[in-house]
Structures are given as structure tokens and as C-alpha cells.
Design a protein around this motif. Sequence first.
Motif, PDB file in Angstrom:
ATOM      1  N   VAL A  39    -112.365  -7.719 -29.317  1.00  0.00           N
ATOM      2  CA  VAL A  39    -113.636  -8.131 -28.723  1.00  0.00           C
ATOM      3  C   VAL A  39    -113.656  -7.684 -27.263  1.00  0.00           C
ATOM      4  N   PRO A  40    -114.660  -6.917 -26.827  1.00  0.00           N
ATOM      5  CA  PRO A  40    -114.712  -6.471 -25.436  1.00  0.00           C
ATOM      6  C   PRO A  40    -114.717  -7.659 -24.480  1.00  0.00           C
ATOM      7  N   PRO A  41    -114.030  -7.542 -23.350  1.00  0.00           N
ATOM      8  CA  PRO A  41    -113.951  -8.680 -22.441  1.00  0.00           C
ATOM      9  C   PRO A  41    -115.272  -8.973 -21.747  1.00  0.00           C
ATOM     10  N   ARG A  42    -115.512 -10.240 -21.507  1.00  0.00           N
ATOM     11  CA  ARG A  42    -116.636 -10.636 -20.670  1.00  0.00           C
ATOM     12  C   ARG A  42    -116.382 -10.164 -19.247  1.00  0.00           C
ATOM     13  N   PRO A  43    -117.329  -9.520 -18.578  1.00  0.00           N
ATOM     14  CA  PRO A  43    -117.104  -9.065 -17.206  1.00  0.00           C
ATOM     15  C   PRO A  43    -116.633 -10.214 -16.311  1.00  0.00           C
ATOM     16  N   GLY A  44    -115.524  -9.966 -15.612  1.00  0.00           N
ATOM     17  CA  GLY A  44    -114.968 -10.968 -14.718  1.00  0.00           C
ATOM     18  C   GLY A  44    -114.037 -11.963 -15.363  1.00  0.00           C
ATOM     19  N   SER A  45    -113.899 -11.917 -16.695  1.00  0.00           N
ATOM     20  CA  SER A  45    -113.010 -12.860 -17.371  1.00  0.00           C
ATOM     21  C   SER A  45    -111.558 -12.556 -17.032  1.00  0.00           C
ATOM     22  N   ASN A  46    -110.714 -13.594 -17.118  1.00  0.00           N
ATOM     23  CA  ASN A  46    -109.310 -13.415 -16.768  1.00  0.00           C
ATOM     24  C   ASN A  46    -108.395 -13.900 -17.888  1.00  0.00           C
ATOM     25  N   HIS A  47    -107.112 -13.840 -17.640  1.00  0.00           N
ATOM     26  CA  HIS A  47    -106.108 -14.192 -18.639  1.00  0.00           C
ATOM     27  C   HIS A  47    -106.252 -15.634 -19.109  1.00  0.00           C
ATOM     28  N   PHE A  48    -106.717 -16.509 -18.229  1.00  0.00           N
ATOM     29  CA  PHE A  48    -106.694 -17.938 -18.518  1.00  0.00           C
ATOM     30  C   PHE A  48    -108.024 -18.483 -19.025  1.00  0.00           C
ATOM     31  N   ASP A  49    -109.137 -17.943 -18.551  1.00  0.00           N
ATOM     32  CA  ASP A  49    -110.412 -18.505 -19.003  1.00  0.00           C
ATOM     33  C   ASP A  49    -110.871 -17.930 -20.342  1.00  0.00           C
ATOM     34  N   LEU A  50    -110.084 -17.055 -20.951  1.00  0.00           N
ATOM     35  CA  LEU A  50    -110.360 -16.634 -22.330  1.00  0.00           C
ATOM     36  C   LEU A  50    -110.428 -17.839 -23.270  1.00  0.00           C
ATOM     37  N   VAL A  51    -109.628 -18.867 -22.981  1.00  0.00           N
ATOM     38  CA  VAL A  51    -109.641 -20.056 -23.823  1.00  0.00           C
ATOM     39  C   VAL A  51    -111.025 -20.703 -23.811  1.00  0.00           C
ATOM     40  N   PHE A  52    -111.685 -20.690 -22.663  1.00  0.00           N
ATOM     41  CA  PHE A  52    -113.025 -21.265 -22.586  1.00  0.00           C
ATOM     42  C   PHE A  52    -114.026 -20.403 -23.354  1.00  0.00           C
ATOM     43  N   ASP A  53    -113.901 -19.072 -23.251  1.00  0.00           N
ATOM     44  CA  ASP A  53    -114.763 -18.188 -24.041  1.00  0.00           C
ATOM     45  C   ASP A  53    -114.589 -18.470 -25.534  1.00  0.00           C
ATOM     46  N   PHE A  54    -113.360 -18.698 -25.941  1.00  0.00           N
ATOM     47  CA  PHE A  54    -113.043 -18.939 -27.349  1.00  0.00           C
ATOM     48  C   PHE A  54    -113.792 -20.157 -27.885  1.00  0.00           C
ATOM     49  N   GLY A  55    -113.993 -21.160 -27.046  1.00  0.00           N
ATOM     50  CA  GLY A  55    -114.651 -22.368 -27.493  1.00  0.00           C
ATOM     51  C   GLY A  55    -116.101 -22.487 -27.084  1.00  0.00           C
ATOM     52  N   GLU A  56    -116.702 -21.380 -26.660  1.00  0.00           N
ATOM     53  CA  GLU A  56    -118.080 -21.397 -26.167  1.00  0.00           C
ATOM     54  C   GLU A  56    -119.024 -20.848 -27.226  1.00  0.00           C
ATOM     55  N   PRO A  57    -119.857 -21.702 -27.843  1.00  0.00           N
ATOM     56  CA  PRO A  57    -120.812 -21.188 -28.831  1.00  0.00           C
ATOM     57  C   PRO A  57    -121.686 -20.095 -28.223  1.00  0.00           C
ATOM     58  N   GLY A  58    -121.840 -19.022 -28.950  1.00  0.00           N
ATOM     59  CA  GLY A  58    -122.613 -17.892 -28.468  1.00  0.00           C
ATOM     60  C   GLY A  58    -121.776 -16.809 -27.823  1.00  0.00           C
ATOM     61  N   ASN A  59    -120.572 -17.135 -27.371  1.00  0.00           N
ATOM     62  CA  ASN A  59    -119.694 -16.111 -26.807  1.00  0.00           C
ATOM     63  C   ASN A  59    -119.230 -15.172 -27.923  1.00  0.00           C
ATOM     64  N   PRO A  60    -119.170 -13.868 -27.675  1.00  0.00           N
ATOM     65  CA  PRO A  60    -118.763 -12.931 -28.737  1.00  0.00           C
ATOM     66  C   PRO A  60    -117.396 -13.245 -29.344  1.00  0.00           C
ATOM     67  N   LEU A  61    -116.457 -13.729 -28.529  1.00  0.00           N
ATOM     68  CA  LEU A  61    -115.137 -14.071 -29.051  1.00  0.00           C
ATOM     69  C   LEU A  61    -115.225 -15.262 -29.999  1.00  0.00           C
ATOM     70  N   HIS A  62    -115.983 -16.252 -29.626  1.00  0.00           N
ATOM     71  CA  HIS A  62    -116.191 -17.409 -30.491  1.00  0.00           C
ATOM     72  C   HIS A  62    -116.895 -16.987 -31.783  1.00  0.00           C
ATOM     73  N   ARG A  63    -117.933 -16.170 -31.648  1.00  0.00           N
ATOM     74  CA  ARG A  63    -118.680 -15.748 -32.831  1.00  0.00           C
ATOM     75  C   ARG A  63    -117.807 -14.933 -33.773  1.00  0.00           C
ATOM     76  N   ALA A  64    -116.980 -14.046 -33.225  1.00  0.00           N
ATOM     77  CA  ALA A  64    -116.119 -13.221 -34.073  1.00  0.00           C
ATOM     78  C   ALA A  64    -115.154 -14.082 -34.870  1.00  0.00           C
ATOM     79  N   THR A  65    -114.578 -15.089 -34.235  1.00  0.00           N
ATOM     80  CA  THR A  65    -113.645 -15.960 -34.935  1.00  0.00           C
ATOM     81  C   THR A  65    -114.350 -16.771 -36.011  1.00  0.00           C
TER      82      THR A  65
END
Length: 283
Positions: free
Chosen positions: A251-277
Motif C-alpha cells: 500500500v503506498p504510504p500516506r504523505p508524511g506518514s512515519n514508522h510509528f503512526d502507520l498503526v493509526f492508519d491501520f485502524g482508520e476507516p477510509g485509509n487505504p491501508l485499513h481498506r486493503a486489510t
Amino acid sequence: MDAATLDREYNARATTPDVLEILAEYRARTDAAKAVLPWSTQAYGPSEPERLDIYPAGAGPAPVLVFIHGGYWRALDAADSGSMAPAFVAAGACVVSVNYTLAPAASLDRIVEECRRALAWVHGNIARFGGDPARIHVAGSSAGGHLAAMLLAPGWQAGLGLPARPLAGATLLSGLFDLTPLPHTHINAWMALDAAAAARNSPALLPLPTGLPPGFPVVLAHGDTETSAFKRQTSEFAAALRDAGCAAEVVPPRPGSNHFDLVFDFGEPGNPLHRATRRVMGL
């Protein structure tokens, strides 16, 4: 790379100035999840760290998301690792957060073995919490991404009473898949890895792709601001999985995302990482 370069490349905290605030937010968001969801802690082994936080499905039998926390194998806890539970439970999943003994009290061999026993407990018991043991999806971030990938390796499942293929998919967030550089870095101050231990605990060096069914879904991601080493670990492992016939998606990274806030993307409805999972979990 020389030692100084390796240290920079594998120092995830140095890439994130507000890392301590993000780590505190892990606990705050997990506490918030526990305030609104049913949950319980279950032991999967005899020592105190061998426990799981379980957020049951609203109705079952439901897909199961098993999440393994990061912290370079020496930090964090299941109590920091439930921020994604509200979104996945609302989508129809049962969520399990795995705790394990931290280094240096435990070797990496022991940590891997604990995570495998945790999976065996989930497989044998998750139906009591509305989960479907035939639809377990493992996920993890950083060191947890490494541990999740180690659960894909073949050859250990029968010894714990598991079927040969106990998992239905995986999501690997900025994981470490080739550990052979780590004995030459500051990380070895607490990991104490020799070359043999680094190799046998490197998913990229194990025959794990051949143990997975064709089309086995794996979602991978890394942060936008990560070092080249972390980005390369993700891209190279994804390529190896694809070569073996798995359906590996980066999944392409969200601009400005870092090693640690990926966890928040993972649990964010609508985020591509969340949707892919959710898509590969059938949610």
C-alpha cells in the motif's frame, strides 16, 4: 554499510521527532477502545507476559484479526495495541492483541515461540469469543511485523496442534524480514543476536513462501519518512512473496506518514491501508 550507517538506517526513532508522543497515544487510544468495547485478557502461557487482549466480535463466526505490537522486541505491550479494535470490530471482526516477554529478558527465539503458542491458543479458543478459527488474519507493526511474518513460516505448526496453514492472510507494517544486519547495530545491545540466531529468525531467509497456498493475501506498508533500509525490507519481501505465488500488495504510504503512526492508519476507516486489510479479510 559500515556500522555507523547501519545504525542510522535501523534507528526508527531517529526518523520521528515526536515518537514519544505517538507512543503515549498508543496507550491512550487503546484505553479509549477499552472504554467503549467489551474486552478481556486471557493467558496463553504460564508467565505474566503471555497474555492476549481480546475484543469479541459483535456476531460470529467472524474473521479474526491478531495484532502483534512492535517496540524493537524490547518495548510496548498489548495494553498499547488496541487502537485499531473499534474500527475492525465495527466492521465485523474479532480483534486479538498479543503480548509477549520482552528482550533482554527473553531471547528472540523465545519471543517467536511465544507468538506461535499465542496463535495456537487463538485457533483453539477464539470461537468462544465469536471468532472463526478458519479465518485468522495476522498483523504486526515493526518488530511485530517481523513476528507476524515468522508465523507464516512452515514446519512448526503440527507441534502445537495446528493445521499446516492456520492463517488466512497477513498485514505487515514496516516489518523487519532480514535480521542479518542487526548484530552489527546498536539494537544488539538488547537482542544479543549472533549470526545464526539472526538467520534462523529472518523470514526472508526461511522457506515460508513455499508453505503458503497460491494467492495467499499479504498486505504490506511502510511509512513515507522511513529510512531506505526499512523501505527496502518491505519491497524485497513483497517481491519474494509474489515470486512464490502469494498475492502481496504494498500500500503506498500516506504523505508524511512515519514508522510509528502507520498503526493509526491501520485502524482508520477510509485509509487505504485499513481498506486493503478489510478487503482481504472479507469485511
